[in-house]
Design a protein around this motif. Structure first.
Motif, mmCIF file in Angstrom:
data_model
loop_
_atom_site.group_PDB
_atom_site.id
_atom_site.type_symbol
_atom_site.label_atom_id
_atom_site.label_comp_id
_atom_site.label_asym_id
_atom_site.label_seq_id
_atom_site.Cartn_x
_atom_site.Cartn_y
_atom_site.Cartn_z
ATOM 1 N N THR A 90 -6.292 0.515 11.310
ATOM 2 C CA THR A 90 -6.444 0.798 9.863
ATOM 3 C C THR A 90 -6.741 -0.453 9.044
ATOM 4 N N THR A 91 -6.256 -1.601 9.524
ATOM 5 C CA THR A 91 -6.403 -2.821 8.728
ATOM 6 C C THR A 91 -7.511 -3.744 9.241
ATOM 7 N N SER B 164 5.755 2.140 9.343
ATOM 8 C CA SER B 164 4.504 2.751 8.865
ATOM 9 C C SER B 164 3.369 2.700 9.882
ATOM 10 N N CYS C 245 -8.352 2.193 6.656
ATOM 11 C CA CYS C 245 -7.841 3.021 5.557
ATOM 12 C C CYS C 245 -8.361 2.517 4.224
ATOM 13 N N CYS D 12 0.863 -1.181 0.000
ATOM 14 C CA CYS D 12 0.000 0.000 0.000
ATOM 15 C C CYS D 12 0.899 1.230 0.000
ATOM 16 N N PHE D 13 0.270 2.377 -0.058
ATOM 17 C CA PHE D 13 0.997 3.632 -0.107
ATOM 18 C C PHE D 13 1.921 3.831 1.104
ATOM 19 N N GLY D 14 1.402 3.518 2.297
ATOM 20 C CA GLY D 14 2.180 3.744 3.521
ATOM 21 C C GLY D 14 3.402 2.842 3.614
ATOM 22 N N VAL D 15 3.216 1.584 3.220
ATOM 23 C CA VAL D 15 4.322 0.619 3.273
ATOM 24 C C VAL D 15 5.374 0.975 2.216
ATOM 25 N N PHE E 298 -2.288 7.990 7.501
ATOM 26 C CA PHE E 298 -3.606 7.509 7.962
ATOM 27 C C PHE E 298 -3.547 7.079 9.429
ATOM 28 N N VAL E 299 -2.392 6.599 9.853
ATOM 29 C CA VAL E 299 -2.229 6.206 11.259
ATOM 30 C C VAL E 299 -2.068 7.476 12.107
ATOM 31 N N CYS F 137 2.569 6.058 8.652
ATOM 32 C CA CYS F 137 1.620 6.369 7.584
ATOM 33 C C CYS F 137 0.707 7.522 8.017
ATOM 34 N N ALA G 5 -6.957 1.905 1.430
ATOM 35 C CA ALA G 5 -6.196 0.824 0.798
ATOM 36 C C ALA G 5 -6.713 -0.516 1.308
ATOM 37 N N THR G 6 -6.978 -0.584 2.609
ATOM 38 C CA THR G 6 -7.465 -1.830 3.208
ATOM 39 C C THR G 6 -8.873 -2.132 2.723
HETATM 40 FE FE1 F3S Z 1 -1.016 1.047 4.350
HETATM 41 FE FE2 F3S Z 1 -1.218 3.246 5.656
HETATM 42 FE FE3 F3S Z 1 -3.309 1.929 5.027
HETATM 43 S S1 F3S Z 1 0.343 1.710 5.936
HETATM 44 S S2 F3S Z 1 -2.699 -0.201 5.009
HETATM 45 S S3 F3S Z 1 -1.951 2.935 3.604
HETATM 46 S S4 F3S Z 1 -2.911 2.906 6.944
#
Ligand code: F3S
Length: 283
Positions: A166-167, A75, A194, A12-15, A100-101, A98, A196-197
Motif C-alpha cells: 500500500t505504501t 493496521s 492506497c 492516515c485513516f488506517g493508522v 485497504f490491506v 486497514c 492516502a499514500t
Molecule cells: Fe494507512 Fe491503510 Fe493506507 S494504514 S497508508 S490508509 S493502507
C-alpha cells in the motif's frame, strides 16, 4: 519566508483507526492488552502505549500461558497463519487491519484460486508484504524494485496478477510494471497503493519541487516515511529526515523563500505541530 505544511501529513485513516482502537481498550481496561507487533512504526506512540500497560508480542507463541486478554492486530495486518493461530488462542482478537490491506489479501486469495501467479511489488521483509504473500495459494513472487524486475526470469506462458504494497512509491511501481510488460509477461495489474499514500506522495513531491528546504518527519522504521524522504530528496537537495524536533539541526540558506514540511502516516499530529511552530518562530 513561507512555511508550508502538507495537508496530507501524518496519521492516515488506517493508522488512526488502529491507534484509537488500542486507546479505547486502555480506557475500558478490563484485561491485558496486547498488540501483534508494534501497532504502528512510531517509537513515541508505542512507548506511550507501553507505559499504559500495553504489551507488544512478536509471535503467537508469546501468548503461551496467557488465559485472558485482548490482542489487537496492527493496521498492516498479519499472515493468514498467524491470524488462525491467534484465533486458536481463545483470546479476544480485535482486527484493526486497514481495509485497504484486507482488500489486497482478498485479491491475492481470489486470483491465486483462479490459477494466476502473484507478483507483489514491495519490500519482502515488511510485515504487510509477508501478510499479503501468505494469502497466495499458488506461486507468489516479491519484486522489490525496478532493478529486481529487470532480473525477473519466470515462465512467460503463465498469467500473473500484480499488486503493490500500500505504501510503495508510485513512480517506482509504474517503472516496475513497464519493465515486466516490456519483457513480455502477461500481467493483470491491480494498483493497490492506497489513496492516502498516493495523495501524500504527490503533495510532498509538489511541495519539495518548489521548496528551498524540505523537512520529512517520520520514524526511521516506517517504510512510508522513508519513501516520502526519497521522493522529497529527489526534488529538493536540502531535505531533512527527522523523527522529532530534537533531531532537527536546521540550516536555512540565505535567500530561502519556502520551507516545506510533510510527515509519514505514523507521525502524530503534535510532533508535526511542534516542528512547524519551531520553524515559524525561529527562522
Ligand atoms: Fe494507512 Fe491503510 Fe493506507 S494504514 S497508508 S490508509 S493502507
Amino acid at each position: 519566508m513561507e512555511v508550508v505544511v502538507a495537508e496530507h501529513a501524518g496519521f492516515c485513516f488506517g493508522v488512526t483507526k488502529a491507534v484509537e482502537t488500542v486507546y479505547e481498550q486502555i480506557n475500558s481496561k478490563k484485561t491485558n492488552i496486547y498488540t501483534f507487533g508494534p501497532i504502528i512504526h512510531n517509537q513515541i506512540v508505542v512507548g506511550d502505549l507501553e507505559s499504559k500497560g500495553v504489551k507488544v508480542i512478536e509471535n503467537v507463541s508469546d501468548l503461551e500461558g496467557v488465559n485472558e486478554g485482548i490482542v489487537v492486530i496492527r493496521s498492516h495486518g498479519v499472515t493468514k497463519e498467524s491470524y488462525s493461530a491467534l484465533k486458536e488462542t481463545g483470546l479476544e482478537i480485535i482486527d484493526a487491519t486497514c481495509p485497504f490491506v484486507k482488500r489486497i489479501h482478498k485479491i491475492v486469495d481470489e486470483e491465486s484460486a483462479k490459477g494466476k501467479s502473484i507478483i507483489v511489488v514491495g519490500s519482502k521483509t515488511h510485515p504487510e508484504v509477508e501478510g499479503i504473500v501468505s494469502y497466495a495459494t499458488g506461486p507468489v513472487y516479491v519484486v522489490e524494485s525496478p532493478e529486481m524486475a529487470r532480473s525477473f526470469r519466470e515462465d512467460k506462458a503463465k498469467d500473473y496478477t500484480v499488486v503493490s504494497q500500500t505504501t510503495f512509491n508510485k513512480n517506482k511501481f509504474q517503472e516496475t510494471i513497464e519493465i515486466l510488460n516490456n519483457y513480455g509477461y502477461n500481467i493483470n495489474i491491480v494498483n493497490t497503493i492506497c489513496n492516502a499514500t498516493d495523495e501524500r506522495q504527490s503533495e510532498a513531491q509538489e511541495i519539495a519541487g518548489r521548496a528551498d528546504v524540505m523537512i520529512v518527519i517520520g520514524d526511521a522504521h516506517s517504510s512510508n516515511s522513508r519513501k516520502l524522504y526519497e521522493i522529497c530528496a529527489a526534488k529538493c537537495d536540502r531535505t531533512y529526515f527527522i523523527q522529532t524536533l530534537d533531531d532537527l539541526e536546521l540550516e536555512i540558506p540565505d535567500g530561502a523563500k519556502l520551507v516545506g514540511i510533510t510527515a509519514g502516516a505514523s507521525t502524530p499530529k503534535n510532533i508535526i505541530e511542534e516542528v512547524q511552530k519551531h520553524v515559524r518562530t525561529n527562522f
